[in-house]
Design a protein around this motif. Structure first.
Motif, PDB file in Angstrom:
ATOM      1  N   LYS A 121      46.421 -14.479   5.106  1.00  9.41           N
ATOM      2  CA  LYS A 121      47.626 -14.705   5.901  1.00  9.41           C
ATOM      3  C   LYS A 121      48.469 -13.443   6.013  1.00  9.41           C
ATOM      4  O   LYS A 121      49.326 -13.345   6.867  1.00  9.41           O
ATOM      5  CB  LYS A 121      48.446 -15.855   5.347  1.00  9.41           C
ATOM      6  CG  LYS A 121      49.133 -15.562   4.025  1.00  9.41           C
ATOM      7  CD  LYS A 121      49.966 -16.743   3.585  1.00  9.41           C
ATOM      8  CE  LYS A 121      50.728 -16.410   2.318  1.00  9.41           C
ATOM      9  NZ  LYS A 121      51.516 -17.508   1.856  1.00  9.41           N
ATOM     10  N   ASP A 122      48.226 -12.447   5.154  1.00  6.11           N
ATOM     11  CA  ASP A 122      48.962 -11.194   5.210  1.00  6.11           C
ATOM     12  C   ASP A 122      48.260 -10.143   6.064  1.00  6.11           C
ATOM     13  O   ASP A 122      48.773  -9.055   6.252  1.00  6.11           O
ATOM     14  CB  ASP A 122      49.140 -10.608   3.800  1.00  6.11           C
ATOM     15  CG  ASP A 122      50.012 -11.485   2.928  1.00  6.11           C
ATOM     16  OD1 ASP A 122      50.889 -12.182   3.476  1.00  6.11           O
ATOM     17  OD2 ASP A 122      49.806 -11.482   1.710  1.00  6.11           O
ATOM     18  N   ALA A 123      47.071 -10.476   6.565  1.00  7.31           N
ATOM     19  CA  ALA A 123      46.289  -9.502   7.327  1.00  7.31           C
ATOM     20  C   ALA A 123      46.983  -9.177   8.643  1.00  7.31           C
ATOM     21  O   ALA A 123      47.612 -10.027   9.251  1.00  7.31           O
ATOM     22  CB  ALA A 123      44.886 -10.045   7.590  1.00  7.31           C
ATOM     23  N   PRO A 124      46.870  -7.948   9.097  1.00  3.40           N
ATOM     24  CA  PRO A 124      47.471  -7.575  10.368  1.00  3.40           C
ATOM     25  C   PRO A 124      46.798  -8.304  11.527  1.00  3.40           C
ATOM     26  O   PRO A 124      45.644  -8.714  11.428  1.00  3.40           O
ATOM     27  CB  PRO A 124      47.227  -6.065  10.454  1.00  3.40           C
ATOM     28  CG  PRO A 124      46.091  -5.811   9.522  1.00  3.40           C
ATOM     29  CD  PRO A 124      46.160  -6.862   8.450  1.00  3.40           C
ATOM     30  N   LEU A 125      47.529  -8.469  12.622  1.00  9.72           N
ATOM     31  CA  LEU A 125      46.996  -9.173  13.779  1.00  9.72           C
ATOM     32  C   LEU A 125      45.986  -8.347  14.555  1.00  9.72           C
ATOM     33  O   LEU A 125      45.063  -8.881  15.140  1.00  9.72           O
ATOM     34  CB  LEU A 125      48.145  -9.588  14.713  1.00  9.72           C
ATOM     35  CG  LEU A 125      49.137 -10.585  14.152  1.00  9.72           C
ATOM     36  CD1 LEU A 125      50.280 -10.802  15.141  1.00  9.72           C
ATOM     37  CD2 LEU A 125      48.452 -11.901  13.850  1.00  9.72           C
ATOM     38  N   SER A 126      46.164  -7.066  14.598  1.00 12.62           N
ATOM     39  CA  SER A 126      45.309  -6.215  15.411  1.00 12.62           C
ATOM     40  C   SER A 126      43.961  -5.985  14.740  1.00 12.62           C
ATOM     41  O   SER A 126      43.909  -5.553  13.589  1.00 12.62           O
ATOM     42  CB  SER A 126      45.989  -4.863  15.644  1.00 12.62           C
ATOM     43  OG  SER A 126      45.083  -3.977  16.267  1.00 12.62           O
ATOM     44  N   PRO A 127      42.844  -6.244  15.456  1.00  8.80           N
ATOM     45  CA  PRO A 127      41.521  -5.971  14.874  1.00  8.80           C
ATOM     46  C   PRO A 127      41.337  -4.503  14.531  1.00  8.80           C
ATOM     47  O   PRO A 127      40.573  -4.162  13.655  1.00  8.80           O
ATOM     48  CB  PRO A 127      40.548  -6.402  15.964  1.00  8.80           C
ATOM     49  CG  PRO A 127      41.314  -7.341  16.822  1.00  8.80           C
ATOM     50  CD  PRO A 127      42.746  -6.886  16.749  1.00  8.80           C
ATOM     51  N   ASN A 128      42.053  -3.602  15.233  1.00 10.98           N
ATOM     52  CA  ASN A 128      41.932  -2.180  14.931  1.00 10.98           C
ATOM     53  C   ASN A 128      42.489  -1.834  13.561  1.00 10.98           C
ATOM     54  O   ASN A 128      42.142  -0.821  12.982  1.00 10.98           O
ATOM     55  CB  ASN A 128      42.648  -1.344  16.002  1.00 10.98           C
ATOM     56  CG  ASN A 128      41.902  -1.382  17.315  1.00 10.98           C
ATOM     57  OD1 ASN A 128      40.715  -1.643  17.361  1.00 10.98           O
ATOM     58  ND2 ASN A 128      42.615  -1.142  18.393  1.00 10.98           N
ATOM     59  N   ALA A 129      43.395  -2.671  13.046  1.00 10.67           N
ATOM     60  CA  ALA A 129      43.993  -2.416  11.747  1.00 10.67           C
ATOM     61  C   ALA A 129      43.094  -2.894  10.607  1.00 10.67           C
ATOM     62  O   ALA A 129      43.347  -2.586   9.460  1.00 10.67           O
ATOM     63  CB  ALA A 129      45.351  -3.093  11.656  1.00 10.67           C
ATOM     64  N   LEU A 130      42.062  -3.659  10.917  1.00  7.63           N
ATOM     65  CA  LEU A 130      41.110  -4.139   9.913  1.00  7.63           C
ATOM     66  C   LEU A 130      39.781  -3.429  10.159  1.00  7.63           C
ATOM     67  O   LEU A 130      39.024  -3.808  11.036  1.00  7.63           O
ATOM     68  CB  LEU A 130      40.931  -5.656  10.019  1.00  7.63           C
ATOM     69  CG  LEU A 130      39.979  -6.292   9.026  1.00  7.63           C
ATOM     70  CD1 LEU A 130      40.554  -6.184   7.607  1.00  7.63           C
ATOM     71  CD2 LEU A 130      39.747  -7.750   9.371  1.00  7.63           C
ATOM     72  N   PRO A 131      39.490  -2.393   9.389  1.00  8.61           N
ATOM     73  CA  PRO A 131      38.254  -1.646   9.635  1.00  8.61           C
ATOM     74  C   PRO A 131      37.021  -2.422   9.196  1.00  8.61           C
ATOM     75  O   PRO A 131      37.096  -3.329   8.365  1.00  8.61           O
ATOM     76  CB  PRO A 131      38.440  -0.398   8.772  1.00  8.61           C
ATOM     77  CG  PRO A 131      39.366  -0.815   7.680  1.00  8.61           C
ATOM     78  CD  PRO A 131      40.276  -1.851   8.299  1.00  8.61           C
ATOM     79  N   SER A 132      35.885  -2.057   9.775  1.00 13.45           N
ATOM     80  CA  SER A 132      34.615  -2.632   9.343  1.00 13.45           C
ATOM     81  C   SER A 132      34.416  -2.291   7.871  1.00 13.45           C
ATOM     82  O   SER A 132      34.871  -1.253   7.391  1.00 13.45           O
ATOM     83  CB  SER A 132      33.461  -2.055  10.166  1.00 13.45           C
ATOM     84  OG  SER A 132      33.579  -2.423  11.511  1.00 13.45           O
ATOM     85  N   GLY A 133      33.755  -3.177   7.138  1.00 13.83           N
ATOM     86  CA  GLY A 133      33.485  -2.904   5.738  1.00 13.83           C
ATOM     87  C   GLY A 133      33.197  -4.168   4.960  1.00 13.83           C
ATOM     88  O   GLY A 133      33.075  -5.254   5.534  1.00 13.83           O
ATOM     89  N   LEU A 134      33.058  -4.031   3.649  1.00 12.20           N
ATOM     90  CA  LEU A 134      32.805  -5.167   2.762  1.00 12.20           C
ATOM     91  C   LEU A 134      34.136  -5.675   2.223  1.00 12.20           C
ATOM     92  O   LEU A 134      35.003  -4.893   1.830  1.00 12.20           O
ATOM     93  CB  LEU A 134      31.911  -4.763   1.595  1.00 12.20           C
ATOM     94  CG  LEU A 134      30.463  -4.430   1.952  1.00 12.20           C
ATOM     95  CD1 LEU A 134      29.720  -3.940   0.715  1.00 12.20           C
ATOM     96  CD2 LEU A 134      29.759  -5.641   2.528  1.00 12.20           C
ATOM     97  N   TYR A 135      34.286  -6.995   2.220  1.00 10.93           N
ATOM     98  CA  TYR A 135      35.516  -7.626   1.755  1.00 10.93           C
ATOM     99  C   TYR A 135      35.174  -8.803   0.863  1.00 10.93           C
ATOM    100  O   TYR A 135      34.123  -9.420   1.011  1.00 10.93           O
ATOM    101  CB  TYR A 135      36.344  -8.143   2.946  1.00 10.93           C
ATOM    102  CG  TYR A 135      36.878  -7.045   3.825  1.00 10.93           C
ATOM    103  CD1 TYR A 135      38.157  -6.554   3.624  1.00 10.93           C
ATOM    104  CD2 TYR A 135      36.113  -6.504   4.848  1.00 10.93           C
ATOM    105  CE1 TYR A 135      38.658  -5.539   4.425  1.00 10.93           C
ATOM    106  CE2 TYR A 135      36.600  -5.484   5.649  1.00 10.93           C
ATOM    107  CZ  TYR A 135      37.873  -5.008   5.433  1.00 10.93           C
ATOM    108  OH  TYR A 135      38.368  -4.003   6.224  1.00 10.93           O
ATOM    109  N   GLN A 136      36.090  -9.130  -0.056  1.00  9.25           N
ATOM    110  CA  GLN A 136      35.964 -10.357  -0.829  1.00  9.25           C
ATOM    111  C   GLN A 136      36.697 -11.436  -0.070  1.00  9.25           C
ATOM    112  O   GLN A 136      37.838 -11.242   0.335  1.00  9.25           O
ATOM    113  CB  GLN A 136      36.579 -10.210  -2.216  1.00  9.25           C
ATOM    114  CG  GLN A 136      35.758  -9.398  -3.162  1.00  9.25           C
ATOM    115  CD  GLN A 136      36.343  -9.427  -4.559  1.00  9.25           C
ATOM    116  OE1 GLN A 136      37.491  -9.799  -4.788  1.00  9.25           O
ATOM    117  NE2 GLN A 136      35.549  -9.025  -5.531  1.00  9.25           N
TER     118      GLN A 136
END
Length: 97
Positions: A48-63
């Protein structure tokens, strides 16, 4: 958790008042370790704290951890790979500022 499971746990807790307080007192080292780990988990960013813009979430591994009020102790964690295929459209970019 199914409703029947939740009801079972609620009934069990009503029949065993003080169980968890006694358990933590008898297992102080374990309780302190768990408390420290929970504080670390609480400080981590959740979806719920993630930014709205997909550009702000880079590709990668996440838990990926469920973030529900009922699940304070996280016993289910997935490792996921997120790949950004396309950035936001011009309209989305306007609304994501």
């Amino acid at each position: 958790m199914r409703e029947s499971d939740a009801q079972y746990l609620k009934d069990w807790a009503a029949k065993n008042p003080g169980y968890w307080q006694k358990y933590r007192a008898e297992h102080a080292t374990y309780a302190e370790r768990n408390r420290t780990q929970q504080q670390t988990r609480n400080q981590a960013r959740i979806a719920k704290d993630a930014p709205l813009s997909p550009n702000a979430l880079p590709s990668g591994l996440y838990q990926l951890i469920p973030a529900t009020a009922e699940m304070i102790a996280k016993d289910t964690v997935w490792l996921v790979e997120i790949t950004v295929l396309q950035g936001p459209s011009e309209i989305e970019a306007l609304y994501c500022k």
